[in-house]
Design a protein around this motif. Sequence first.
Motif, PDB file in Angstrom:
ATOM      1  N   LEU A  15       0.830  -1.204   0.000  1.00 37.47           N
ATOM      2  CA  LEU A  15       0.000   0.000   0.000  1.00 37.47           C
ATOM      3  C   LEU A  15       0.864   1.253   0.000  1.00 37.47           C
ATOM      4  CD1 LEU A  15      -2.686  -1.031   2.654  1.00 37.47           C
ATOM      5  CD2 LEU A  15      -2.761  -1.325   0.169  1.00 37.47           C
ATOM      6  N   PRO A  16       0.481   2.261  -0.748  1.00 42.51           N
ATOM      7  CA  PRO A  16       1.226   3.516  -0.696  1.00 42.51           C
ATOM      8  C   PRO A  16       1.110   4.154   0.685  1.00 42.51           C
ATOM      9  CG  PRO A  16      -0.808   3.783  -1.954  1.00 42.51           C
ATOM     10  CD  PRO A  16      -0.666   2.323  -1.681  1.00 42.51           C
ATOM     11  N   THR A  17       2.191   4.754   1.127  1.00 41.19           N
ATOM     12  CA  THR A  17       2.173   5.470   2.400  1.00 41.19           C
ATOM     13  C   THR A  17       1.294   6.711   2.275  1.00 41.19           C
ATOM     14  OG1 THR A  17       4.074   6.836   1.824  1.00 41.19           O
ATOM     15  CG2 THR A  17       4.521   4.686   2.868  1.00 41.19           C
ATOM     16  N   THR A  18       1.040   7.345   3.410  1.00 43.60           N
ATOM     17  CA  THR A  18       0.259   8.588   3.386  1.00 43.60           C
ATOM     18  C   THR A  18       0.935   9.633   2.499  1.00 43.60           C
ATOM     19  OG1 THR A  18      -0.600   8.158   5.602  1.00 43.60           O
ATOM     20  CG2 THR A  18      -0.716  10.426   4.805  1.00 43.60           C
ATOM     21  N   ALA A  19       2.259   9.721   2.613  1.00 45.89           N
ATOM     22  CA  ALA A  19       2.996  10.689   1.782  1.00 45.89           C
ATOM     23  C   ALA A  19       2.898  10.324   0.307  1.00 45.89           C
ATOM     24  CB  ALA A  19       4.461  10.739   2.222  1.00 45.89           C
ATOM     25  N   GLU A  20       2.979   9.042  -0.001  1.00 42.58           N
ATOM     26  CA  GLU A  20       2.880   8.614  -1.406  1.00 42.58           C
ATOM     27  C   GLU A  20       1.475   8.841  -1.944  1.00 42.58           C
ATOM     28  OE1 GLU A  20       6.210   5.064  -1.720  1.00 42.58           O
ATOM     29  OE2 GLU A  20       4.251   4.615  -0.840  1.00 42.58           O
ATOM     30  N   GLN A  21       0.464   8.648  -1.114  1.00 43.70           N
ATOM     31  CA  GLN A  21      -0.897   8.913  -1.562  1.00 43.70           C
ATOM     32  C   GLN A  21      -1.067  10.384  -1.916  1.00 43.70           C
ATOM     33  OE1 GLN A  21      -4.172   6.955   0.715  1.00 43.70           O
ATOM     34  NE2 GLN A  21      -2.513   5.908   1.807  1.00 43.70           N
ATOM     35  N   THR A  22      -0.456  11.251  -1.124  1.00 46.47           N
ATOM     36  CA  THR A  22      -0.507  12.681  -1.417  1.00 46.47           C
ATOM     37  C   THR A  22       0.273  13.000  -2.693  1.00 46.47           C
ATOM     38  OG1 THR A  22      -0.695  13.235   0.934  1.00 46.47           O
ATOM     39  CG2 THR A  22       0.055  14.977  -0.552  1.00 46.47           C
ATOM     40  N   GLN A  23       1.426  12.393  -2.830  1.00 44.88           N
ATOM     41  CA  GLN A  23       2.278  12.668  -3.993  1.00 44.88           C
ATOM     42  C   GLN A  23       1.657  12.210  -5.301  1.00 44.88           C
ATOM     43  OE1 GLN A  23       6.159  10.838  -3.751  1.00 44.88           O
ATOM     44  NE2 GLN A  23       6.760  11.487  -5.807  1.00 44.88           N
ATOM     45  N   PHE A  24       1.072  10.988  -5.278  1.00 46.78           N
ATOM     46  CA  PHE A  24       0.584  10.396  -6.525  1.00 46.78           C
ATOM     47  C   PHE A  24      -0.934  10.458  -6.686  1.00 46.78           C
ATOM     48  CE2 PHE A  24       4.597   8.075  -5.630  1.00 46.78           C
ATOM     49  CZ  PHE A  24       5.320   8.524  -6.728  1.00 46.78           C
ATOM     50  N   GLY A  25      -1.628  10.964  -5.681  1.00 47.58           N
ATOM     51  CA  GLY A  25      -3.082  11.067  -5.786  1.00 47.58           C
ATOM     52  C   GLY A  25      -3.805   9.752  -5.642  1.00 47.58           C
ATOM     53  N   SER A  26      -3.150   8.750  -5.030  1.00 47.40           N
ATOM     54  CA  SER A  26      -3.803   7.459  -4.812  1.00 47.40           C
ATOM     55  C   SER A  26      -4.629   7.497  -3.539  1.00 47.40           C
ATOM     56  CB  SER A  26      -2.765   6.339  -4.750  1.00 47.40           C
ATOM     57  OG  SER A  26      -1.744   6.652  -3.833  1.00 47.40           O
ATOM     58  N   CYS A  27      -5.435   6.458  -3.327  1.00 49.93           N
ATOM     59  CA  CYS A  27      -6.385   6.477  -2.201  1.00 49.93           C
ATOM     60  C   CYS A  27      -6.548   5.073  -1.640  1.00 49.93           C
ATOM     61  CB  CYS A  27      -7.737   7.022  -2.666  1.00 49.93           C
ATOM     62  SG  CYS A  27      -8.967   7.153  -1.342  1.00 49.93           S
ATOM     63  N   VAL A  28      -6.382   4.944  -0.333  1.00 50.17           N
ATOM     64  CA  VAL A  28      -6.598   3.683   0.375  1.00 50.17           C
ATOM     65  C   VAL A  28      -7.735   3.898   1.359  1.00 50.17           C
ATOM     66  CG1 VAL A  28      -5.599   1.948   1.896  1.00 50.17           C
ATOM     67  CG2 VAL A  28      -4.186   3.012   0.127  1.00 50.17           C
ATOM     68  N   VAL A  29      -8.775   3.061   1.242  1.00 51.25           N
ATOM     69  CA  VAL A  29      -9.967   3.204   2.087  1.00 51.25           C
ATOM     70  C   VAL A  29     -10.195   1.911   2.861  1.00 51.25           C
ATOM     71  CG1 VAL A  29     -12.445   3.651   2.149  1.00 51.25           C
ATOM     72  CG2 VAL A  29     -11.014   4.816   0.466  1.00 51.25           C
TER      73      VAL A  29
END
Length: 250
Positions: free
Chosen positions: A193-207
Amino acid sequence: MKYLFELVVVYLCLLHTADAKIIEDAARQRQIPVEISAPMHQEACTAKHQCPVALVSSGYGMGHTQYTFATDALNKLGYLTVAIAHELPLDPPLSVTGNLYQTRSENWRRGAATLAFIRTALKEQYPNYDFDSLLLFGHSNGGDISAWLANEGKPYIKTVITLDNRRVPLPRSETIGVLSIRGSDFPADAGVLPTTAEQTQFGSCVVQLPAARHNDMADSGPPQLRDSMAMLITEYLGGATCSTLRKQAH
């Protein structure tokens, strides 16, 4: 008036039907079962204004047609959906011992090759649909297959949506949208899973879905869970922010 309404309902149902077929990959000697479902308003799809396409990959041991909660939601959004059976009778069983990333990589590589083959095989047959901006959708091992292909750098992948894939890292890419809906009974391997920082960087989302069991994330699961997953898919593709999706999931 009632009779006319019933005719309209029947007509719409006829328009929105699933087409089961076998697609032969002669080079790999594979007879691949698929189920193709047209979007709700397929008459709006033309060669000039193509409608989007989603390739659907099931969890290991699950039927490829057991995700109608997702395919129905995607059909309503205008997607052509292609549900693909990855596991054939002569395939070796999925490894359950050793370093699973290593021992299962053959399965994921084969599945990714199947997705790429299906895209090529159907692209000319369905000229009213956009096979150059694919959505890859997968549950569990099907999500790992989807992530594997997305990590190969194919230019025709636009979006990846997974339900609780646990082994293959999700893409970290500025050109691929990622939504991963998580169950609550099994963790993903480190780095998946992308980290919180990676989600911000790449616009991904983990729910994270509360009290959602991994094996229930299919048509066989509770209606409330199916509805929640369909809602998240619909809202995400409609442009909802990740923070909004997380609030709606609880």
